[in-house]
Design a protein around this motif. Sequence first.
Motif, PDB file in Angstrom:
ATOM      1  N   PRO A  23      -3.859  10.455   9.776  1.00 34.55           N
ATOM      2  CA  PRO A  23      -3.785   8.994   9.607  1.00 34.55           C
ATOM      3  C   PRO A  23      -3.542   8.567   8.158  1.00 34.55           C
ATOM      4  O   PRO A  23      -2.820   7.598   7.907  1.00 34.55           O
ATOM      5  N   MET A  24      -4.119   9.290   7.206  1.00 35.33           N
ATOM      6  CA  MET A  24      -3.896   8.953   5.801  1.00 35.33           C
ATOM      7  C   MET A  24      -2.428   9.134   5.428  1.00 35.33           C
ATOM      8  O   MET A  24      -1.848   8.303   4.723  1.00 35.33           O
ATOM      9  N   LEU A  25      -1.814  10.198   5.898  1.00 32.95           N
ATOM     10  CA  LEU A  25      -0.401  10.435   5.618  1.00 32.95           C
ATOM     11  C   LEU A  25       0.479   9.384   6.276  1.00 32.95           C
ATOM     12  O   LEU A  25       1.463   8.927   5.681  1.00 32.95           O
ATOM     13  N   LEU A  26       0.141   8.984   7.489  1.00 33.84           N
ATOM     14  CA  LEU A  26       0.923   7.951   8.168  1.00 33.84           C
ATOM     15  C   LEU A  26       0.858   6.627   7.417  1.00 33.84           C
ATOM     16  O   LEU A  26       1.875   5.945   7.243  1.00 33.84           O
ATOM     17  N   VAL A  27      -0.314   6.241   6.961  1.00 33.37           N
ATOM     18  CA  VAL A  27      -0.456   4.999   6.207  1.00 33.37           C
ATOM     19  C   VAL A  27       0.312   5.092   4.892  1.00 33.37           C
ATOM     20  O   VAL A  27       0.953   4.122   4.469  1.00 33.37           O
ATOM     21  N   ALA A  28       0.264   6.244   4.242  1.00 28.54           N
ATOM     22  CA  ALA A  28       1.005   6.420   2.993  1.00 28.54           C
ATOM     23  C   ALA A  28       2.506   6.259   3.224  1.00 28.54           C
ATOM     24  O   ALA A  28       3.193   5.581   2.458  1.00 28.54           O
ATOM     25  N   VAL A  29       3.036   6.828   4.281  1.00 30.84           N
ATOM     26  CA  VAL A  29       4.462   6.692   4.601  1.00 30.84           C
ATOM     27  C   VAL A  29       4.792   5.239   4.925  1.00 30.84           C
ATOM     28  O   VAL A  29       5.799   4.696   4.451  1.00 30.84           O
ATOM     29  N   MET A  30       3.937   4.583   5.717  1.00 29.00           N
ATOM     30  CA  MET A  30       4.197   3.193   6.101  1.00 29.00           C
ATOM     31  C   MET A  30       4.110   2.252   4.911  1.00 29.00           C
ATOM     32  O   MET A  30       4.723   1.186   4.913  1.00 29.00           O
ATOM     33  N   SER A  31       3.378   2.608   3.874  1.00 32.27           N
ATOM     34  CA  SER A  31       3.236   1.724   2.722  1.00 32.27           C
ATOM     35  C   SER A  31       4.538   1.567   1.951  1.00 32.27           C
ATOM     36  O   SER A  31       4.685   0.629   1.180  1.00 32.27           O
ATOM     37  N   GLY A  33       7.364   1.005   3.423  1.00 33.40           N
ATOM     38  CA  GLY A  33       8.249   0.181   4.236  1.00 33.40           C
ATOM     39  C   GLY A  33       8.390  -1.220   3.674  1.00 33.40           C
ATOM     40  O   GLY A  33       7.577  -1.714   2.898  1.00 33.40           O
ATOM     41  N   GLN A  34       9.447  -1.870   4.079  1.00 37.44           N
ATOM     42  CA  GLN A  34       9.700  -3.236   3.635  1.00 37.44           C
ATOM     43  C   GLN A  34       8.970  -4.205   4.552  1.00 37.44           C
ATOM     44  O   GLN A  34       8.874  -3.994   5.749  1.00 37.44           O
ATOM     45  N   ARG A  39       4.477  -0.869   9.562  1.00 43.71           N
ATOM     46  CA  ARG A  39       5.129  -0.488  10.810  1.00 43.71           C
ATOM     47  C   ARG A  39       5.528   0.974  10.737  1.00 43.71           C
ATOM     48  O   ARG A  39       5.896   1.468   9.682  1.00 43.71           O
ATOM     49  N   PHE A  40       5.444   1.641  11.878  1.00 42.29           N
ATOM     50  CA  PHE A  40       5.874   3.037  11.937  1.00 42.29           C
ATOM     51  C   PHE A  40       6.872   3.192  13.061  1.00 42.29           C
ATOM     52  O   PHE A  40       6.610   2.774  14.172  1.00 42.29           O
ATOM     53  N   PRO A  42       8.926   3.159   9.356  1.00 41.24           N
ATOM     54  CA  PRO A  42       9.423   2.072   8.516  1.00 41.24           C
ATOM     55  C   PRO A  42      10.923   1.874   8.730  1.00 41.24           C
ATOM     56  O   PRO A  42      11.663   2.837   8.888  1.00 41.24           O
ATOM     57  N   GLN A  43      11.347   0.614   8.742  1.00 42.51           N
ATOM     58  CA  GLN A  43      12.764   0.318   8.942  1.00 42.51           C
ATOM     59  C   GLN A  43      13.576   0.675   7.701  1.00 42.51           C
ATOM     60  O   GLN A  43      14.722   1.071   7.814  1.00 42.51           O
ATOM     61  N   SER A  44      12.990   0.490   6.535  1.00 40.72           N
ATOM     62  CA  SER A  44      13.636   0.867   5.275  1.00 40.72           C
ATOM     63  C   SER A  44      12.538   1.210   4.269  1.00 40.72           C
ATOM     64  O   SER A  44      11.386   0.846   4.449  1.00 40.72           O
ATOM     65  N   PHE A  45      12.922   1.905   3.233  1.00 40.99           N
ATOM     66  CA  PHE A  45      11.952   2.314   2.226  1.00 40.99           C
ATOM     67  C   PHE A  45      12.175   1.526   0.945  1.00 40.99           C
ATOM     68  O   PHE A  45      13.304   1.362   0.501  1.00 40.99           O
ATOM     69  N   THR A  46      11.088   1.029   0.369  1.00 38.34           N
ATOM     70  CA  THR A  46      11.162   0.264  -0.860  1.00 38.34           C
ATOM     71  C   THR A  46       9.871   0.438  -1.660  1.00 38.34           C
ATOM     72  O   THR A  46       8.841   0.786  -1.104  1.00 38.34           O
ATOM     73  N   LEU A  47       9.960   0.177  -2.931  1.00 37.27           N
ATOM     74  CA  LEU A  47       8.791   0.230  -3.804  1.00 37.27           C
ATOM     75  C   LEU A  47       8.363  -1.167  -4.238  1.00 37.27           C
ATOM     76  O   LEU A  47       7.574  -1.306  -5.179  1.00 37.27           O
ATOM     77  N   ASP A  48       8.856  -2.207  -3.570  1.00 41.47           N
ATOM     78  CA  ASP A  48       8.562  -3.583  -3.954  1.00 41.47           C
ATOM     79  C   ASP A  48       7.065  -3.888  -3.944  1.00 41.47           C
ATOM     80  O   ASP A  48       6.563  -4.561  -4.839  1.00 41.47           O
ATOM     81  N   SER A  49       6.363  -3.426  -2.949  1.00 43.66           N
ATOM     82  CA  SER A  49       4.917  -3.690  -2.873  1.00 43.66           C
ATOM     83  C   SER A  49       4.180  -3.042  -4.035  1.00 43.66           C
ATOM     84  O   SER A  49       3.261  -3.639  -4.605  1.00 43.66           O
ATOM     85  N   TYR A  50       4.579  -1.834  -4.401  1.00 45.03           N
ATOM     86  CA  TYR A  50       3.944  -1.157  -5.522  1.00 45.03           C
ATOM     87  C   TYR A  50       4.288  -1.832  -6.847  1.00 45.03           C
ATOM     88  O   TYR A  50       3.447  -1.927  -7.740  1.00 45.03           O
ATOM     89  N   ALA A  51       5.524  -2.302  -6.986  1.00 47.53           N
ATOM     90  CA  ALA A  51       5.918  -3.010  -8.205  1.00 47.53           C
ATOM     91  C   ALA A  51       5.101  -4.291  -8.348  1.00 47.53           C
ATOM     92  O   ALA A  51       4.622  -4.610  -9.441  1.00 47.53           O
ATOM     93  N   ALA A  52       4.929  -5.030  -7.257  1.00 50.56           N
ATOM     94  CA  ALA A  52       4.130  -6.261  -7.294  1.00 50.56           C
ATOM     95  C   ALA A  52       2.678  -5.947  -7.623  1.00 50.56           C
ATOM     96  O   ALA A  52       2.023  -6.692  -8.363  1.00 50.56           O
TER      97      ALA A  52
END
Length: 66
Positions: A23-31, A33-34, A39-40, A42-52
């Motif tokens: 579950p930890m790995l799944l949440v990390a992958v989903m984080s 996502g745009q 969502r699993f 993810p439709q696309s991968f982005t770092l926008d949430s981490y940048a914010a």
Amino acid sequence: MFNGSGTLSRTLAVLVALFILIPMLLVAVMSFGQGSSLRFPPQSFTLDSYAAYFKSSSWTIPTLNS
């Protein structure tokens, strides 16, 4: 039932570790996502949430304090 090498204990330890790690790995992958929700898959991968996150002092200061 138990042999000298502890196969049952080792198997149980591996199953518990997988139960915790998957579950930890799944949440990390989903984080990555745009969008605002996870969502699993993810439709696309982005770092926008981490940048914010790293641009916001209301998150980074408490993180550094903890």
